[in-house]
Scaffold this motif. Sequence first.
Motif, PDB file in Angstrom:
ATOM      1  N   THR A  76       0.865  -1.171   0.000  1.00  0.00           N
ATOM      2  CA  THR A  76       0.000   0.000   0.000  1.00  0.00           C
ATOM      3  C   THR A  76       0.903   1.222   0.000  1.00  0.00           C
ATOM      4  N   LEU A  77       0.560   2.202  -0.802  1.00  0.00           N
ATOM      5  CA  LEU A  77       1.380   3.406  -0.931  1.00  0.00           C
ATOM      6  C   LEU A  77       0.695   4.582  -0.255  1.00  0.00           C
ATOM      7  N   LEU A  78       1.481   5.431   0.410  1.00  0.00           N
ATOM      8  CA  LEU A  78       0.982   6.656   1.015  1.00  0.00           C
ATOM      9  C   LEU A  78       1.906   7.781   0.588  1.00  0.00           C
ATOM     10  N   GLY A  79       1.324   8.855   0.054  1.00  0.00           N
ATOM     11  CA  GLY A  79       2.130   9.995  -0.358  1.00  0.00           C
ATOM     12  C   GLY A  79       1.502  11.301   0.048  1.00  0.00           C
ATOM     13  N   PHE A  80       2.357  12.254   0.427  1.00  0.00           N
ATOM     14  CA  PHE A  80       1.916  13.606   0.760  1.00  0.00           C
ATOM     15  C   PHE A  80       2.403  14.559  -0.320  1.00  0.00           C
ATOM     16  N   SER A  81       1.498  15.407  -0.831  1.00  0.00           N
ATOM     17  CA  SER A  81       1.810  16.446  -1.814  1.00  0.00           C
ATOM     18  C   SER A  81       2.450  15.810  -3.053  1.00  0.00           C
ATOM     19  N   MET A  82       3.688  16.164  -3.401  1.00  0.00           N
ATOM     20  CA  MET A  82       4.341  15.543  -4.550  1.00  0.00           C
ATOM     21  C   MET A  82       4.468  14.037  -4.342  1.00  0.00           C
ATOM     22  N   GLY A  83       4.543  13.614  -3.090  1.00  0.00           N
ATOM     23  CA  GLY A  83       4.586  12.181  -2.793  1.00  0.00           C
ATOM     24  C   GLY A  83       3.328  11.457  -3.232  1.00  0.00           C
ATOM     25  N   MET A  84       2.180  12.154  -3.239  1.00  0.00           N
ATOM     26  CA  MET A  84       0.954  11.555  -3.793  1.00  0.00           C
ATOM     27  C   MET A  84       1.098  11.377  -5.294  1.00  0.00           C
TER      28      MET A  84
END
Length: 192
Positions: A76-84
């Motif tokens: 499962t992937l989790l990203g914030f801002s550019m990480g999304m």
Amino acid sequence: MFHGYLSHERDLIGLAPMLPEEFTLVSVRAPHALGPGFTWFPLLHEPDYSIERVTAAVDDVVSWLDTVKGAHTSVTLLGFSMGMAVATSVLRRRPADIEAVVGLSGFAIPTPSDYFRDDEVAAASVPLFWGRGDADQIITEDKIEFTNEWANANTRLVKMMYANMAHSINPTEMGHVCEFLRQSVLAEAPAR
């Protein structure tokens, strides 16, 4: 976990106490040093931005995932801002390898490319949690519109908007993320 622009791998790992304890967490650092932190690729409005820079970052993540995914029951992937943008791009490249995606105050890459396998993403019906604040001044309206259109067409989208939240993450949102992960990944889910 994929951090945002000018951040680092230690940033999101602070969310660990707010996530289900059944998960093994890894926070990945972007490959390019920039200012006080790191970036995955140039910002979309910068002259050196290109889809090739995005795909190079995604290929690096996919190559690394190939070395570790066999030791775990799912990814499962989790990203914030550019990480999304990184998380959704990895999903768009390798949908069969991804169980779910959590996107926080971010976006999906609006650049069309044969590199992405959106038809496979749609067929896989991967759950995507997308949370953002109504006071976010960082993610532009064009990115929000594309992400909304893409996610609705290609994923099982759970979209949450948080009142008076800027470009950040809050405890209420993390409670919703926890609930999403428990239902989408930990519960007995029907085969996709």
